[in-house]
Design a protein around this motif. Structure first.
Motif, short mmCIF file in Angstrom:
data_model
loop_
_atom_site.label_atom_id
_atom_site.label_comp_id
_atom_site.label_asym_id
_atom_site.label_seq_id
_atom_site.Cartn_x
_atom_site.Cartn_y
_atom_site.Cartn_z
N GLY A 190 0.78 -1.22 0.05
CA GLY A 190 0.01 -0.27 -0.01
C GLY A 190 0.98 1.12 0.02
N PRO A 191 0.13 2.53 -0.07
CA PRO A 191 0.95 3.63 0.08
C PRO A 191 1.65 3.73 1.35
CG PRO A 191 -1.36 3.95 0.15
CD PRO A 191 -1.07 2.67 -0.03
N HIS A 192 3.09 4.22 1.00
CA HIS A 192 3.86 4.49 2.41
C HIS A 192 4.99 5.71 1.98
CE1 HIS A 192 5.81 1.28 -0.20
NE2 HIS A 192 6.96 1.86 0.27
N ARG A 193 5.60 6.00 2.90
CA ARG A 193 6.90 6.77 2.65
C ARG A 193 7.81 6.65 3.79
NH1 ARG A 193 6.95 12.33 4.33
NH2 ARG A 193 6.16 12.27 6.62
N HIS A 194 9.15 6.96 3.38
CA HIS A 194 10.19 6.74 4.47
C HIS A 194 11.50 7.93 4.10
CE1 HIS A 194 11.15 4.09 0.98
NE2 HIS A 194 10.30 3.43 1.19
N ALA A 253 9.12 10.79 -0.02
CA ALA A 253 7.91 11.05 -0.97
C ALA A 253 7.08 9.85 -0.80
CB ALA A 253 8.54 10.98 -2.42
N PRO A 254 5.63 10.25 -0.87
CA PRO A 254 4.63 9.18 -0.72
C PRO A 254 4.64 8.35 -2.01
CG PRO A 254 3.60 11.29 -0.55
CD PRO A 254 5.25 11.51 -0.73
N HIS A 255 4.53 6.93 -2.15
CA HIS A 255 4.57 6.49 -3.11
C HIS A 255 4.06 4.81 -2.70
CE1 HIS A 255 8.30 5.09 -0.98
NE2 HIS A 255 8.24 3.94 -1.69
N GLN A 256 3.72 4.37 -3.85
CA GLN A 256 3.51 2.74 -4.07
C GLN A 256 3.72 2.06 -5.17
OE1 GLN A 256 -0.98 3.50 -3.55
NE2 GLN A 256 -0.57 1.12 -3.74
N PHE A 257 3.83 0.87 -5.18
CA PHE A 257 3.73 0.07 -6.45
C PHE A 257 2.87 -0.97 -6.55
CE2 PHE A 257 7.19 -1.36 -4.02
CZ PHE A 257 7.30 -2.92 -4.11
N HIS A 258 2.16 -1.51 -7.93
CA HIS A 258 1.13 -2.30 -7.76
C HIS A 258 1.21 -3.15 -9.26
CE1 HIS A 258 -2.79 -3.84 -6.93
NE2 HIS A 258 -3.25 -3.82 -8.09
N ASN A 259 1.15 -4.29 -9.07
CA ASN A 259 1.26 -5.37 -10.25
C ASN A 259 -0.14 -5.43 -10.85
OD1 ASN A 259 1.51 -7.09 -12.33
ND2 ASN A 259 2.35 -8.68 -11.00
N ILE A 260 -0.38 -4.67 -11.93
CA ILE A 260 -1.77 -4.57 -12.64
C ILE A 260 -1.85 -5.63 -13.77
CG2 ILE A 260 -2.22 -2.21 -11.81
CD1 ILE A 260 -1.44 -1.41 -14.81
N SER A 261 -0.64 -6.34 -13.87
CA SER A 261 -0.63 -7.18 -15.04
C SER A 261 -1.10 -8.73 -14.68
CB SER A 261 0.76 -7.46 -15.71
OG SER A 261 1.52 -8.15 -14.80
N SER A 262 -1.09 -9.57 -15.68
CA SER A 262 -1.64 -10.87 -15.14
C SER A 262 -0.56 -12.08 -15.00
CB SER A 262 -2.53 -11.25 -16.47
OG SER A 262 -1.51 -11.55 -17.54
N THR A 292 2.93 -0.59 14.18
CA THR A 292 3.62 -0.34 15.49
C THR A 292 5.04 -0.29 15.11
OG1 THR A 292 2.04 -1.65 16.92
CG2 THR A 292 4.23 -1.42 17.75
N LEU A 293 5.62 -1.14 14.32
CA LEU A 293 7.10 -1.17 13.72
C LEU A 293 7.59 -0.21 12.79
CD1 LEU A 293 7.42 -5.05 13.79
CD2 LEU A 293 8.45 -3.68 15.49
N ALA A 294 6.54 0.19 11.94
CA ALA A 294 7.21 1.03 11.01
C ALA A 294 7.86 2.29 11.52
CB ALA A 294 5.91 1.55 10.06
N PRO A 295 7.57 2.94 12.57
CA PRO A 295 8.17 4.37 12.79
C PRO A 295 9.80 3.84 13.37
CG PRO A 295 6.01 4.44 14.04
CD PRO A 295 6.14 3.12 13.56
N ARG A 326 11.66 3.99 10.11
CA ARG A 326 11.70 5.40 9.55
C ARG A 326 10.74 5.35 8.45
NH1 ARG A 326 16.50 3.44 9.37
NH2 ARG A 326 16.94 3.79 7.04
N THR A 327 9.54 4.70 8.68
CA THR A 327 8.65 4.47 7.67
C THR A 327 7.13 4.78 8.13
OG1 THR A 327 9.79 2.50 6.58
CG2 THR A 327 7.30 2.56 6.33
N GLU A 328 6.55 5.48 7.20
CA GLU A 328 4.99 5.85 7.67
C GLU A 328 4.20 5.23 6.78
OE1 GLU A 328 2.24 9.86 8.19
OE2 GLU A 328 4.03 9.94 7.07
N LEU A 329 3.26 4.22 7.00
CA LEU A 329 2.29 3.78 6.33
C LEU A 329 0.97 4.50 6.11
CD1 LEU A 329 2.28 0.26 8.11
CD2 LEU A 329 3.58 1.03 5.98
N LEU A 330 0.76 4.78 4.97
CA LEU A 330 -0.48 5.89 4.56
C LEU A 330 -1.74 4.94 4.28
CD1 LEU A 330 2.24 7.99 2.14
CD2 LEU A 330 1.66 8.30 4.41
N LYS A 331 -2.88 5.89 4.25
CA LYS A 331 -4.14 5.61 3.97
C LYS A 331 -4.24 5.48 2.30
CE LYS A 331 -6.47 6.85 8.29
NZ LYS A 331 -6.68 5.85 8.81
N GLU A 332 -4.98 4.48 2.01
CA GLU A 332 -5.27 4.44 0.30
C GLU A 332 -6.05 5.54 0.09
OE1 GLU A 332 -4.43 1.90 -1.90
OE2 GLU A 332 -3.76 0.48 -0.48
N ALA A 333 -5.63 6.36 -1.15
CA ALA A 333 -6.48 7.58 -1.50
C ALA A 333 -7.89 7.21 -2.23
CB ALA A 333 -5.51 8.18 -2.64
#
Length: 179
Positions: A68-72, A108-117, A166-169, A172-179
């Motif tokens: 999901g979206p995150h930044r670090h 920078a906020p980012h994520q990657f997603h496999n949209i292929s088959s 709990t562990l992300a901070p 040095r990582t912040e887990l973000l909510k889906e847009a």
């Protein structure tokens, strides 16, 4: 013989305590394969092997996979070896294909997603190292580079989410909510 000037000091001597690392993610039984968010991450070079300068993670992302979206606060570079995926950077979506390299600046906020088959394979380089330790803490060991992690029921998913948040901070990582 190294030449020294005030502008260019000499290189330090070779650190003979450090050794060559050769990783063979498909055959090396000593490498850690970690199942996480439906993906499988193989740590090929850890921060322990680079004096904390960077780590390298071989990522197997099945169709519809990816975090999901995150930044670090560290740089993250992806080199796509096989397949194609969608990368979202500060809300803007791009298609990335085999042979492409993507660098995500720190924070920078980012994520990657496999949209292929088909599965996607990419190398992830984090600098400085540390992200591999986060993956080890929140993921589960799996047998091979392409072994899917076990499916989680609702309760297990909730426990995973709580553990990751709990562990992300600490990493040095912040887990973000889906847009």
């Amino acid at each position: 013989m190294s030449e020294s000037t005030s502008q260019y000091p000499p290189l330090p001597p070779d650190d003979l305590q450090r050794t060559l690392t050769i990783a063979k993610p498909d055959t090396d039984q000593t490498l850690q394969h970690i199942g996480l968010v439906g993906d499988t991450y193989t740590i090929t070079v850890s921060g322990d092997e680079t004096n904390g300068r960077f780590c390298v993670i071989d990522m197997h992302i099945p169709p519809d996979g990816g975090p999901g979206p995150h930044r670090h606060d560290f740089e993250e570079t992806f080199i796509l070896l096989e397949g194609e995926m969608q990368a979202t950077f500060r809300g803007k979506k791009s298609i990335v294909r085999a042979g492409d390299t993507v660098n995500i600046p720190s924070n920078a906020p980012h994520q990657f997603h496999n949209i292929s088959s088909k599965p996607v394979r990419l190398l992830c380089i984090c600098s400085p190292a540390g992200q591999e330790n986060f993956f080890q803490q929140v993921g589960v060991p799996v047998a091979t580079r392409t072994t899917a992690p076990p499916k989680l029921d609702k309760e297990q998913q909730q426990q995973f989410i709580e553990k990751a948040h709990t562990l992300a901070p600490r990493y040095r990582t912040e887990l973000l909510k889906e847009a």
